[in-house]
Design a protein around this motif. Structure first.
Motif, PDB file in Angstrom:
ATOM      1  N   TYR A   7     -37.541  63.801   2.591  1.00  0.00           N
ATOM      2  CA  TYR A   7     -37.903  63.939   1.179  1.00  0.00           C
ATOM      3  C   TYR A   7     -38.852  62.802   0.813  1.00  0.00           C
ATOM      4  N   ILE A   8     -39.965  63.142   0.195  1.00  0.00           N
ATOM      5  CA  ILE A   8     -40.983  62.153  -0.163  1.00  0.00           C
ATOM      6  C   ILE A   8     -40.962  61.908  -1.666  1.00  0.00           C
ATOM      7  N   GLN A   9     -40.816  60.649  -2.043  1.00  0.00           N
ATOM      8  CA  GLN A   9     -40.849  60.298  -3.465  1.00  0.00           C
ATOM      9  C   GLN A   9     -41.387  58.874  -3.620  1.00  0.00           C
ATOM     10  N   ASN A  10     -42.032  58.639  -4.736  1.00  0.00           N
ATOM     11  CA  ASN A  10     -42.626  57.334  -4.985  1.00  0.00           C
ATOM     12  C   ASN A  10     -41.559  56.339  -5.403  1.00  0.00           C
ATOM     13  N   GLU A  11     -41.785  55.108  -5.017  1.00  0.00           N
ATOM     14  CA  GLU A  11     -40.847  54.033  -5.353  1.00  0.00           C
ATOM     15  C   GLU A  11     -40.568  53.963  -6.842  1.00  0.00           C
ATOM     16  N   VAL A  12     -41.541  54.284  -7.666  1.00  0.00           N
ATOM     17  CA  VAL A  12     -41.371  54.162  -9.110  1.00  0.00           C
ATOM     18  C   VAL A  12     -40.251  55.052  -9.629  1.00  0.00           C
ATOM     19  N   ASP A  13     -39.959  56.146  -8.886  1.00  0.00           N
ATOM     20  CA  ASP A  13     -38.905  57.078  -9.306  1.00  0.00           C
ATOM     21  C   ASP A  13     -37.558  56.793  -8.644  1.00  0.00           C
ATOM     22  N   LEU A  14     -37.495  55.776  -7.790  1.00  0.00           N
ATOM     23  CA  LEU A  14     -36.269  55.511  -7.037  1.00  0.00           C
ATOM     24  C   LEU A  14     -35.422  54.404  -7.654  1.00  0.00           C
ATOM     25  N   PHE A  20     -50.908  43.877  -8.723  1.00  0.00           N
ATOM     26  CA  PHE A  20     -49.874  43.108  -8.022  1.00  0.00           C
ATOM     27  C   PHE A  20     -48.873  44.000  -7.275  1.00  0.00           C
ATOM     28  N   TRP A  21     -48.567  45.128  -7.859  1.00  0.00           N
ATOM     29  CA  TRP A  21     -47.487  45.972  -7.328  1.00  0.00           C
ATOM     30  C   TRP A  21     -48.073  47.261  -6.735  1.00  0.00           C
ATOM     31  N   HIS A  22     -47.652  47.545  -5.525  1.00  0.00           N
ATOM     32  CA  HIS A  22     -48.089  48.780  -4.864  1.00  0.00           C
ATOM     33  C   HIS A  22     -46.999  49.829  -5.025  1.00  0.00           C
ATOM     34  N   CYS A  23     -47.304  50.906  -5.712  1.00  0.00           N
ATOM     35  CA  CYS A  23     -46.336  52.000  -5.919  1.00  0.00           C
ATOM     36  C   CYS A  23     -46.465  52.971  -4.746  1.00  0.00           C
ATOM     37  N   SER A  24     -45.636  52.736  -3.739  1.00  0.00           N
ATOM     38  CA  SER A  24     -45.758  53.457  -2.466  1.00  0.00           C
ATOM     39  C   SER A  24     -44.944  54.750  -2.480  1.00  0.00           C
ATOM     40  N   TYR A  25     -45.457  55.753  -1.789  1.00  0.00           N
ATOM     41  CA  TYR A  25     -44.664  56.954  -1.516  1.00  0.00           C
ATOM     42  C   TYR A  25     -43.797  56.681  -0.288  1.00  0.00           C
ATOM     43  N   CYS A  26     -42.515  56.900  -0.467  1.00  0.00           N
ATOM     44  CA  CYS A  26     -41.537  56.627   0.587  1.00  0.00           C
ATOM     45  C   CYS A  26     -41.078  57.933   1.239  1.00  0.00           C
ATOM     46  N   PHE A  27     -40.796  57.840   2.528  1.00  0.00           N
ATOM     47  CA  PHE A  27     -40.195  58.987   3.230  1.00  0.00           C
ATOM     48  C   PHE A  27     -38.701  58.699   3.356  1.00  0.00           C
ATOM     49  N   CYS A  28     -37.891  59.520   2.681  1.00  0.00           N
ATOM     50  CA  CYS A  28     -36.443  59.289   2.593  1.00  0.00           C
ATOM     51  C   CYS A  28     -35.689  60.510   3.111  1.00  0.00           C
ATOM     52  N   LEU A  29     -34.372  60.429   3.032  1.00  0.00           N
ATOM     53  CA  LEU A  29     -33.509  61.571   3.307  1.00  0.00           C
ATOM     54  C   LEU A  29     -32.789  61.958   2.030  1.00  0.00           C
ATOM     55  N   CYS A  30     -32.678  63.276   1.806  1.00  0.00           N
ATOM     56  CA  CYS A  30     -31.991  63.788   0.621  1.00  0.00           C
ATOM     57  C   CYS A  30     -30.671  64.416   1.023  1.00  0.00           C
ATOM     58  N   ASP A  31     -29.582  63.947   0.432  1.00  0.00           N
ATOM     59  CA  ASP A  31     -28.246  64.529   0.623  1.00  0.00           C
ATOM     60  C   ASP A  31     -27.872  65.204  -0.686  1.00  0.00           C
ATOM     61  N   GLU A  32     -28.126  66.504  -0.768  1.00  0.00           N
ATOM     62  CA  GLU A  32     -27.981  67.220  -2.037  1.00  0.00           C
ATOM     63  C   GLU A  32     -27.172  68.500  -1.848  1.00  0.00           C
ATOM     64  N   GLN A  33     -26.057  68.607  -2.534  1.00  0.00           N
ATOM     65  CA  GLN A  33     -25.303  69.850  -2.533  1.00  0.00           C
ATOM     66  C   GLN A  33     -25.962  70.839  -3.488  1.00  0.00           C
ATOM     67  N   GLY A  34     -25.813  72.106  -3.150  1.00  0.00           N
ATOM     68  CA  GLY A  34     -26.419  73.129  -3.988  1.00  0.00           C
ATOM     69  C   GLY A  34     -26.501  74.443  -3.239  1.00  0.00           C
ATOM     70  N   ILE A  35     -27.154  75.423  -3.854  1.00  0.00           N
ATOM     71  CA  ILE A  35     -27.169  76.774  -3.286  1.00  0.00           C
ATOM     72  C   ILE A  35     -27.957  76.842  -1.979  1.00  0.00           C
ATOM     73  N   ASN A  36     -28.798  75.869  -1.718  1.00  0.00           N
ATOM     74  CA  ASN A  36     -29.587  75.884  -0.485  1.00  0.00           C
ATOM     75  C   ASN A  36     -28.908  75.147   0.663  1.00  0.00           C
ATOM     76  N   LYS A  61     -53.060  66.674  -1.559  1.00  0.00           N
ATOM     77  CA  LYS A  61     -53.370  65.264  -1.282  1.00  0.00           C
ATOM     78  C   LYS A  61     -52.484  64.403  -2.172  1.00  0.00           C
ATOM     79  N   VAL A  62     -51.753  63.486  -1.548  1.00  0.00           N
ATOM     80  CA  VAL A  62     -50.817  62.621  -2.269  1.00  0.00           C
ATOM     81  C   VAL A  62     -51.166  61.174  -1.921  1.00  0.00           C
ATOM     82  N   ASP A  63     -51.482  60.380  -2.942  1.00  0.00           N
ATOM     83  CA  ASP A  63     -51.900  58.997  -2.722  1.00  0.00           C
ATOM     84  C   ASP A  63     -51.001  58.024  -3.483  1.00  0.00           C
ATOM     85  N   SER A  64     -50.649  56.958  -2.798  1.00  0.00           N
ATOM     86  CA  SER A  64     -49.975  55.845  -3.485  1.00  0.00           C
ATOM     87  C   SER A  64     -50.991  55.145  -4.400  1.00  0.00           C
TER      88      SER A  64
END
Length: 660
Positions: free
Chosen positions: A297-304, A395-411, A386-389
């Motif tokens: 799962y890819i999400q930017n640090e600003v949302d984490l 001063f601060w670099h808002c990086s896109y991170c590659f993470c793992l998502c542990d999410e319960q749901g219909i999928n 196209k996705v850019d940090s």
């Protein structure tokens, strides 16, 4: 007329108390004993105990009708026994021929064994046809048949039976200095992983099936030999009493030696039965999946983080969640993770993302500006984004991170049944097979059951797969941790064990339970009487058996089976092989970032039915992992077939009561 009289005498000898006693059970040794007894009784009558002239013709004709009705019944029963033994035994010989290395194939001369097996069977069928057409046969035909059976020609029935014996039992010299059963046992250990998982038999069952085929061929041969000597005696060609006695003694000697050989071979043979990978993997048929337990799962640090800052780096976010969607950038275009966000890492600032065109994945592949590609770049039906940090205030670099998502749901199908699967013990049913199935998004270990008969046999007409319980996680009175287990990042381990029942018990059920964060496998076992086949007080004497060791146990702590950079299980070009043992465990995890963009949960679960060609009771069962390096592999069930070797005893002891 004398030909008819010999069968009349046999009919008199075959009273109900002394008949074969062939039931549905495969007990060749028991039948062999009965054959020796009734042939001996027939010889007693032929050797002067009944004068042919004293038998009135009407009584002879009446006896004749009763005789042939009895012979037809015996033939039917013996044919039924042959059909069951030959179906497994011939299949076993042919299977070994096709799979053993050339060196072993030549040494064992399995091809000759199969030919002799068929030739003796054909000669036995000829004898049966002569019985059916008794009224129109010439005396010369029967004399010729008798000569062909007991001739010293190596191609006679007598010669072929002796040849089969030399294959089965060590002679101590030459090419057969080790018997076929011994060599077969050794070769089965060498080729087990390559071949036997598709034979529907454990190595011990293969040996037992081969023994049954040899023993039945011996029995047919002995019957024909004694019948031939009776015919030659009746037609005035000699006395043949000594010849018949030698044939009987030789038959008993061969039978005892073969039993000793197969028992020794079976004692050291594996009783494990499992399935190879299929030629073609089919989702829901040959395998089932835990879906989206952990997914890239890819999400930017600003949302984490809750403050919406970019003051840290991706590695700081080892356990967090998605807190928002800053300015509706890339986060607005993808399915958001509403669960835990785990183990984030930084790869590169800018990338092209190919979104998946189905709900099982988030991305087909991700291509970074530095050239690294996560997943397989094979076209993009939805088109890349196209996705850019970016930088904030220099001063601060808002990086896109590659993470793992542990999410319960219909999928996400991540539920494991905890309810027990028990055979119908009240009707003497036992477990004969296992397989994984998914029902209502819940993964179950399904049992096959069959009715237990005397001496470890199973009533084939009763064998069936027991339907799994039909419930949903949303049903009332259904609770997580009680009826089912929900896999999570913290609780995703499965214990791998081979469980063997106590002596005198058979498997009558299975279940999973939780020990800490691990799913732990248990077998339900019930005592039984081998001779009668009856389960003993199953309601009060049945019990569960498990291996409660953990990875922190002081004695034999569990070790982990680690998946190294695993790709999707079904992509492996080589068939899976067992790579785990008891007292280990494995964790469900994500596929490798580079190979699959971490989009798939592995290992898969093998859904192929694991059952025997000839259903048998089980002494145990297991859960194990099979796979290849760099692939997720499969969690699969294993059967441990009942150990019949301990019940094989010498059929004709040196001291035995006389035949009356």
């Amino acid at each position: 007329m004398r030909f008819l009289v010999v069968f009349s005498l046999l009919a008199l000898a075959l009273s109900p108390a002394s008949s074969f006693g062939i039931h549905d059970a495969l007990d060749v040794v028991g039948v062999a004993k009965d054959v020796v007894i009734w042939i001996a009784k027939a010889w007693n009558l032929i050797e002067g105990h009944v004068e042919f002239s004293d038998v009135p013709l009407p009584l002879l004709e009446k006896t004749e009708k009763q005789l042939f009705a009895k012979i037809d019944l015996i033939n039917t029963k013996l044919n039924h026994l042959s059909a069951q033994v030959d179906a497994v035994g011939t299949n076993t010989i042919s299977m070994m021929l096709n799979n053993l290395p050339e060196r072993i194939r030549l040494e064992l001369r399995l091809n000759d064994l199969l030919n002799y097996h068929d030739l003796v069977g054909n000669a036995f069928q000829t004898m049966q046809k002569y019985v059916q057409h008794r009224d129109t046969l010439e005396e010369s035909t029967l004399k010729n048949y008798a000569d062909s059976v007991v001739s010293h020609d190596p191609n006679s029935v007598t010669g072929m039976i002796e040849s089969i014996y030399t294959f089965a039992v060590p002679s101590g010299r030459g090419i057969n200095d080790r018997g076929i059963l011994h060599l077969m046992s050794k070769s089965l250990k060498e080729v087990e992983g390559d071949m036997l998982c598709n034979a529907h038999q454990s190595p011990q069952q293969v040996l037992f099936s081969l023994y049954n085929a040899i023993a039945l061929t011996e029995l047919k041969g002995y019957s024909m030999i004694q019948f031939a000597y009776m015919l030659k005696r009746l037609y005035g060609e000699g006395n043949f009493t000594m010849e018949a006695q030698i044939a009987r003694e030789r038959f008993q000697e061969r039978t005892n030696k073969i039993i000793e050989a197969v028992k020794a071979a079976m004692d050291s043979s594996s009783r494990d039965l499992w399935k190879c990978d299929p030629k073609r993997h089919i989702s829901g048929d040959t395998y089932v999946e835990v879906t989206q337990l952990l997914q890239g799962y890819i999400q930017n640090e600003v949302d984490l983080n809750s403050e919406g800052t970019c003051r840290e780096n991706c590695a700081e976010y080892s356990y967090t969640k998605s807190h928002g969607c800053f300015q509706n950038l890339w986060c607005q275009k993808q399915r958001r993770c509403h669960g835990k966000v785990i183990n984030c890492r930084y790869v590169d600032s800018d990338m092209w993302i190919c979104p998946a065109d189905n709900q099982s994945r988030r991305y087909e592949y991700v291509e970074y500006e530095n050239g690294r590609v996560l997943g397989r770049k094979q076209g993009c039906r939805k088109g890349t984004s196209k996705v850019d940090s970016w930088w904030r205030w220099l001063f601060w670099h808002c990086s896109y991170c590659f993470c793992l998502c542990d999410e319960q749901g219909i999928n996400s199908d991540r539920y494991i049944n905890l309810r027990p699967s028990i055979a119908d013990v009240q009707n003497n049913m036992v477990v004969t097979g296992l397989r994984f199935v998914k029902n209502n998004r819940i993964i179950h270990l399904q049992i096959q059951e069959g009715k237990l008969l005397p001496r470890g046999n199973i009533d084939m007409s009763t064998v069936h797969w027991v339907p799994v319980e039909d419930y949903r996680i949303t049903d009332s009175h259904v609770a997580n941790g009680q009826d089912y287990h929900t896999l999570t990042w913290e609780k995703r381990a499965v214990d791998l064990d081979d469980l063997v029942a106590d002596d005198g018990y058979v498997v009558t059920g299975v279940r999973f339970k939780m020990i800490g964060s691990h799913l732990n496998f248990e077998i339900y076992i019930t005592p039984f009487d081998f001779e009668t086949g009856e389960l003993i007080d199953p309601q009060t004497k049945s019990m569960y058996k498990d291996n409660p060791n953990t990875d922190s146990s002081l004695h034999k702590p569990r070790t982990r089976v680690r998946l190294i950079n695993p790709d999707i299980s079904t992509r492996s070009p080589s068939p899976s092989v067992p790579d785990s043992k008891s007292d280990q465990y494995i964790e469900f995890t994500n596929t490798d970032m580079d190979r699959d963009a971490a989009q798939t949960t592995v290992p898969f679960l093998d859904a192929q039915p694991v059952d025997s060609l000839q259903p048998v009771p089980l002494s145990g069962a297991g859960i194990f992992h099979k796979g290849q390096k760099y692939f997720g592999g499969f969690i699969a069930p294993k059967l441990i077939t009942y150990d019949f070797s301990k019940h094989l005893q010498v059929a004709f002891p040196e001291t035995e009561p006389p035949i009356n």
